[in-house]
Motif scaffolding. Structure first.
Motif, mmCIF file in Angstrom:
data_model
loop_
_atom_site.group_PDB
_atom_site.id
_atom_site.type_symbol
_atom_site.label_atom_id
_atom_site.label_comp_id
_atom_site.label_asym_id
_atom_site.label_seq_id
_atom_site.Cartn_x
_atom_site.Cartn_y
_atom_site.Cartn_z
ATOM 1 N N ARG A 1 -14.365 1.553 -11.135
ATOM 2 C CA ARG A 1 -13.774 1.898 -9.840
ATOM 3 C C ARG A 1 -13.591 0.641 -8.995
ATOM 4 O O ARG A 1 -14.531 -0.088 -8.708
ATOM 5 C CB ARG A 1 -14.650 2.916 -9.115
ATOM 6 C CG ARG A 1 -14.067 3.432 -7.805
ATOM 7 C CD ARG A 1 -14.866 4.617 -7.290
ATOM 8 N NE ARG A 1 -14.781 5.757 -8.190
ATOM 9 C CZ ARG A 1 -13.830 6.679 -8.124
ATOM 10 N NH1 ARG A 1 -12.892 6.591 -7.212
ATOM 11 N NH2 ARG A 1 -13.819 7.684 -8.978
ATOM 12 N N GLY A 2 -12.334 0.367 -8.615
ATOM 13 C CA GLY A 2 -12.032 -0.789 -7.789
ATOM 14 C C GLY A 2 -11.911 -2.092 -8.542
ATOM 15 O O GLY A 2 -11.806 -3.164 -7.926
ATOM 16 N N ALA A 3 -11.896 -2.054 -9.876
ATOM 17 C CA ALA A 3 -11.777 -3.285 -10.660
ATOM 18 C C ALA A 3 -10.377 -3.862 -10.550
ATOM 19 O O ALA A 3 -9.383 -3.135 -10.624
ATOM 20 C CB ALA A 3 -12.128 -3.030 -12.123
ATOM 21 N N ASN A 4 -10.297 -5.198 -10.405
ATOM 22 C CA ASN A 4 -9.003 -5.882 -10.422
ATOM 23 C C ASN A 4 -8.517 -6.127 -11.840
ATOM 24 O O ASN A 4 -7.312 -6.091 -12.106
ATOM 25 C CB ASN A 4 -9.100 -7.215 -9.685
ATOM 26 C CG ASN A 4 -9.590 -7.069 -8.267
ATOM 27 O OD1 ASN A 4 -10.729 -7.415 -7.970
ATOM 28 N ND2 ASN A 4 -8.769 -6.538 -7.381
ATOM 29 N N ILE A 5 -9.470 -6.409 -12.736
ATOM 30 C CA ILE A 5 -9.127 -6.661 -14.137
ATOM 31 C C ILE A 5 -10.115 -5.884 -15.001
ATOM 32 O O ILE A 5 -11.335 -6.001 -14.831
ATOM 33 C CB ILE A 5 -9.190 -8.160 -14.487
ATOM 34 C CG1 ILE A 5 -8.284 -8.968 -13.560
ATOM 35 C CG2 ILE A 5 -8.788 -8.385 -15.940
ATOM 36 C CD1 ILE A 5 -8.481 -10.468 -13.677
ATOM 37 N N ASN B 1 -2.769 -2.976 -7.918
ATOM 38 C CA ASN B 1 -2.212 -4.077 -8.715
ATOM 39 C C ASN B 1 -3.143 -4.528 -9.841
ATOM 40 O O ASN B 1 -3.062 -5.668 -10.307
ATOM 41 C CB ASN B 1 -1.858 -5.277 -7.825
ATOM 42 C CG ASN B 1 -0.844 -4.923 -6.771
ATOM 43 O OD1 ASN B 1 0.134 -4.247 -7.045
ATOM 44 N ND2 ASN B 1 -1.081 -5.364 -5.543
ATOM 45 N N ALA B 2 -4.016 -3.655 -10.297
ATOM 46 C CA ALA B 2 -4.957 -4.013 -11.353
ATOM 47 C C ALA B 2 -4.237 -4.317 -12.663
ATOM 48 O O ALA B 2 -3.162 -3.777 -12.959
ATOM 49 C CB ALA B 2 -5.963 -2.884 -11.559
ATOM 50 N N VAL B 3 -4.873 -5.168 -13.455
ATOM 51 C CA VAL B 3 -4.384 -5.513 -14.793
ATOM 52 C C VAL B 3 -5.418 -5.042 -15.813
ATOM 53 O O VAL B 3 -6.616 -5.291 -15.653
ATOM 54 C CB VAL B 3 -4.162 -7.029 -14.931
ATOM 55 C CG1 VAL B 3 -3.814 -7.399 -16.372
ATOM 56 C CG2 VAL B 3 -3.056 -7.490 -13.989
ATOM 57 N N VAL B 4 -4.942 -4.369 -16.849
ATOM 58 C CA VAL B 4 -5.783 -3.949 -17.967
ATOM 59 C C VAL B 4 -5.398 -4.777 -19.186
ATOM 60 O O VAL B 4 -4.207 -4.931 -19.489
ATOM 61 C CB VAL B 4 -5.621 -2.453 -18.267
ATOM 62 C CG1 VAL B 4 -6.316 -2.072 -19.563
ATOM 63 C CG2 VAL B 4 -6.169 -1.623 -17.110
ATOM 64 N N GLY C 1 -4.463 3.508 -12.106
ATOM 65 C CA GLY C 1 -4.274 2.475 -11.096
ATOM 66 C C GLY C 1 -3.724 1.163 -11.583
ATOM 67 O O GLY C 1 -3.435 0.278 -10.772
ATOM 68 N N ALA C 2 -3.558 0.973 -12.889
ATOM 69 C CA ALA C 2 -3.075 -0.309 -13.394
ATOM 70 C C ALA C 2 -1.598 -0.509 -13.073
ATOM 71 O O ALA C 2 -0.804 0.430 -13.148
ATOM 72 C CB ALA C 2 -3.286 -0.404 -14.903
ATOM 73 N N THR C 3 -1.244 -1.746 -12.734
ATOM 74 C CA THR C 3 0.158 -2.113 -12.559
ATOM 75 C C THR C 3 0.665 -2.872 -13.771
ATOM 76 O O THR C 3 1.864 -3.008 -13.958
ATOM 77 C CB THR C 3 0.334 -2.951 -11.277
ATOM 78 O OG1 THR C 3 -0.192 -2.205 -10.177
ATOM 79 C CG2 THR C 3 1.788 -3.242 -10.981
ATOM 80 N N ASP D 1 -1.489 -11.328 -6.558
ATOM 81 C CA ASP D 1 -1.754 -9.984 -6.041
ATOM 82 C C ASP D 1 -2.675 -9.205 -6.967
ATOM 83 O O ASP D 1 -3.489 -8.388 -6.515
ATOM 84 C CB ASP D 1 -0.440 -9.219 -5.851
ATOM 85 C CG ASP D 1 0.420 -9.810 -4.755
ATOM 86 O OD1 ASP D 1 -0.124 -10.484 -3.861
ATOM 87 O OD2 ASP D 1 1.650 -9.615 -4.797
ATOM 88 N N ALA D 2 -2.558 -9.463 -8.259
ATOM 89 C CA ALA D 2 -3.406 -8.757 -9.218
ATOM 90 C C ALA D 2 -4.872 -9.127 -9.036
ATOM 91 O O ALA D 2 -5.754 -8.266 -9.089
ATOM 92 C CB ALA D 2 -2.956 -9.065 -10.644
#
Length: 661
Positions: free
Chosen positions: A85-89, A144-147, A186-188, A270-271
């Protein structure tokens, strides 16, 4: 999947346009980006994946200290979902989809296209439990998260090891399908790489200062230059890209190692910052439309098909459909819930970052429910929907009918507040006499009635209540009505009193049409119509969008302390709450009744009491019900609420989503 072995020789990468800083020039731990690295239960490959994950963590550590590692045998879904939850990557290394899974049978969204983790009790690298895309949709990643998916079968377009080279169509299905759950979560951008180490991706995210598209196409991350790009078939507004390397296939002939599904313009800066963008209100004027169905997830070729699963976000394109133009800032319309397998609620808004704190509609099982909506659109012309069901695995279908849109500027219609007043009550012959009979449309005179102007009304705002229908069915209100309309305004079972708000176009002769359609085209019902405003060209108030926010919850209490006793009007100051400024003349909002122990009605207006001849909600005991409202404010920015009949009490919630000024 079993770990892929890179067959790519140094020096064969295609040179791209991005230069990634070397480790020596990187700025150490200058960010607070949240990173989560997951290693699933992958049998004898697990220890190797843990080593790869540790190597990735060491690269991340050059830029951030906010790193969480969740490795098998402790990688349970509970641990992963809490950390993510709330991770950017988010990085995942493990089995892809299912093992073995040739991906040629019907997909199971609770088990495919996700992570292969430990069982709920954990403890073993050798026992894998699969959590599919419906679980990934609950991740609630940062904006703007990245997986990054590493070593997986299927995710980059490839087959499971040993199954050979998939067709291009199959590879596209793999890529689009595997990204879907993470995007809903939520990933972009979802990057899948089956053979390379992910260190260059990490360095690039923190040092390249470019777009995610340019990063993915850079030589540093192993770009081969064999680009296959196409609009994602399952992820609206996203672009899917594959970068096969037929010159260096795996031993089984498979060469689909790299893919990305993303908004290509996403900036790497932004990611890694991942801040929720501040909502910016937009203002404009109204353009009524003939009612048009733009989404029906049941199928019929109207928008994306497929039921919504609980605790998931879904994005729907609105601009470009039903004559809604690009650039529209908001729409009016009707949301209908059907085929629900559990009671629950749905929220709709322009952008959803994680589970929302307000709702648009509430519903039980096996009861089609509708609610009139005014909802802002995202800059891409989309709206997001979040469904929460009372049990895991619950699903629903939704229908969206659009009746108009707001466009920035003064070229459309302005809103004129009108003290809520009853125009039609077939029970006593007000406006129309006699019950509505299934399939027999009637006209309702609007222009020139009860102080409304005789001309110039382009659209009308009101509330329709169906009283004691003899047969379940639906009712349609619009500029015209035939015996079998293609959309609906309200749905109801037999014998229930049910209300819904509406904003609909007025016909050139100053009327709107209404028709009741009972099951099997039989039945009859009394109908009540209350009016609370209208739209006209050249005057009136402009609409201002808001990110939906709860401004009253009598349970907490927020705004008004509850429960609210019947027959006693309770005022609420609206100015200065939820983004509504002083001077606003009306609001659009959603009113919900809950914990009522009796059947009754709820009304909201500028100045009201139990004798006020209008209502907004009809409800039985023990059934949470919601209805959209467009309500004028008093000269000092207040509204009042009253419940009837004369005994009992209930709690009320009000979520504001726009205002007029």
């Amino acid at each position: 999947m079993r770990k892929l072995i890179s067959a790519i020789a140094v020096g064969l990468f295609i040179t791209g346009s991005v230069t990634i800083a070397s480790p020596q020039s990187a700025v150490a731990t200058s960010y607070q980006s949240k990173v989560v690295i997951v290693v699933g239960a992958t049998q004898n490959a697990t220890s190797s994946y843990r080593a790869d994950a540790d190597a990735a963590a060491a690269v991340f550590a050059k830029y951030t200290t906010n790193i969480t590692k969740i490795y098998s045998p402790n990688a349970t879904w509970a641990a992963v979902s809490a950390a993510a939850r709330g991770a950017n990557i988010l990085v995942y290394m493990g089995h892809g989809s299912g093992f073995p899974n040739p991906y040629n049978q019907n997909l199971m969204p609770w088990g495919d296209n996700g992570m292969g983790l430990n069982t709920p009790t954990g403890g073993s690298d050798n026992v894998t439990q699969y959590y599919g895309e419906n679980y990934m949709a609950q991740l609630a990643l940062a904006p703007n998260a990245v997986v990054i998916l590493n070593h997986l079968c299927f995710a980059s377009g490839n087959n499971e090891t040993g199954l050979g080279l998939p067709s291009i169509a199959t590879a596209k299905t793999h890529v689009d399908g595997y990204a879907s759950g993470f995007i809903r979560g939520g990933a972009t951008a979802v990057i899948a790489d089956g053979v390379h180490g992910i260190g260059p991706y990490i360095d690039g995210l923190f040092t390249a200062h470019t777009t995610i598209d340019a990063l993915w196409k850079s030589s540093a991350v192993g770009y081969h230059g064999n680009l296959i790009a196409y609009p994602s078939s399952q992820n609206l507004g996203y672009t899917s890209q594959m970068d096969p390397d037929p010159a260096h296939p795996q031993s089984d002939g498979d060469y689909y190692y790299r893919s990305m599904v993303s908004i290509p313009a996403l900036k790497t800066d932004d990611a890694i910052s991942g801040q929720v963008p501040m909502y910016v209100s937009q203002s404009g004027t109204y353009h009524p439309l003939d009612t048009a169905r733009v989404v029906d997830t049941r199928g019929f070729g109207i928008g994306p098909t497929g039921a919504l699963s609980s605790d998931s976000k879904y994005t729907f394109a609105i601009a470009g459909k039903g004559n809604v133009p690009s650039g529209a800032i908001a729409i009016t319309g009707n949301l209908t819930i059907t085929s629900q397998t559990a009671l629950g609620w749905v929220f709709m808004g322009p952008n959803i970052w994680g589970a929302p704190s307000s709702s648009t509609i509430n519903f039980p099982v096996s009861d089609d429910r509708a609610n009139g909506i005014t909802v802002a659109l995202s800059p891409a012309g989309t709206i997001d929907a979040w469904y929460h069901g009372s049990v895991a695995g619950a699903t629903i279908n939704i229908i969206i009918d659009v009746t108009g849109y707001y466009l920035a500027g003064t070229g459309g219609d302005g809103y004129v507040p009108y003290s809520p007043k009853r125009f039609v009550d077939t029970r006593i012959g007000t406006g129309l006499s006699g019950k509505f009979v299934s399939g027999q449309p009637k006209k309702i005179q609007i222009a020139g009635v009860s102080g409304l102007p005789a001309s110039g009304i382009d659209a009308i705002v009101g509330n329709v209540t169906v009283v004691s229908p003899s047969m379940r069915g639906h009712m349609y209100l619009g500029p015209t009505a035939d015996s079998n309309p293609s959309s609906s305004t309200i749905n109801f079972p037999a014998g229930d009193n049910r209300a819904n708000n509406f904003i609909v176009k007025v016909a050139p002769d100053g009327t709107i049409g209404a028709v009741y359609v009972g099951s099997g085209n039989v039945g009859n019902a009394d109908v009540v119509v209350d009016i609370s405003g209208y739209y006209t060209a050249g005057s009136g108030a402009q609409f201002h969008t808001l990110d939906p926010k709860r401004i009253m919850d009598t349970r907490i209490p927020l705004g008004v302390a509850g429960p609210i006793p019947a027959a006693s009007a309770k005022p609420l100051t609206v100015w200065g709450t939820g983004g509504v400024p002083s001077g606003a003349v009306a609001i659009t909002a959603n009113l919900t009744v809950t914990q009522q122990q009796y059947g009754g009605v709820a009304s909201v207006g500028p100045v009201i009491d139990l004798s006020s001849p209008f209502s907004n909600l009809n409800f039985p005991a023990g059934d949470n019900r919601a209805n959209g409202v467009c309500v004028p404010l008093t000269s000092d920015g207040k509204v009042s609420f009253v419940l009837g009949p004369s005994t009992g009490a209930a709690h009320l919630l009000l979520d504001v989503n726009g205002y007029f000024q």
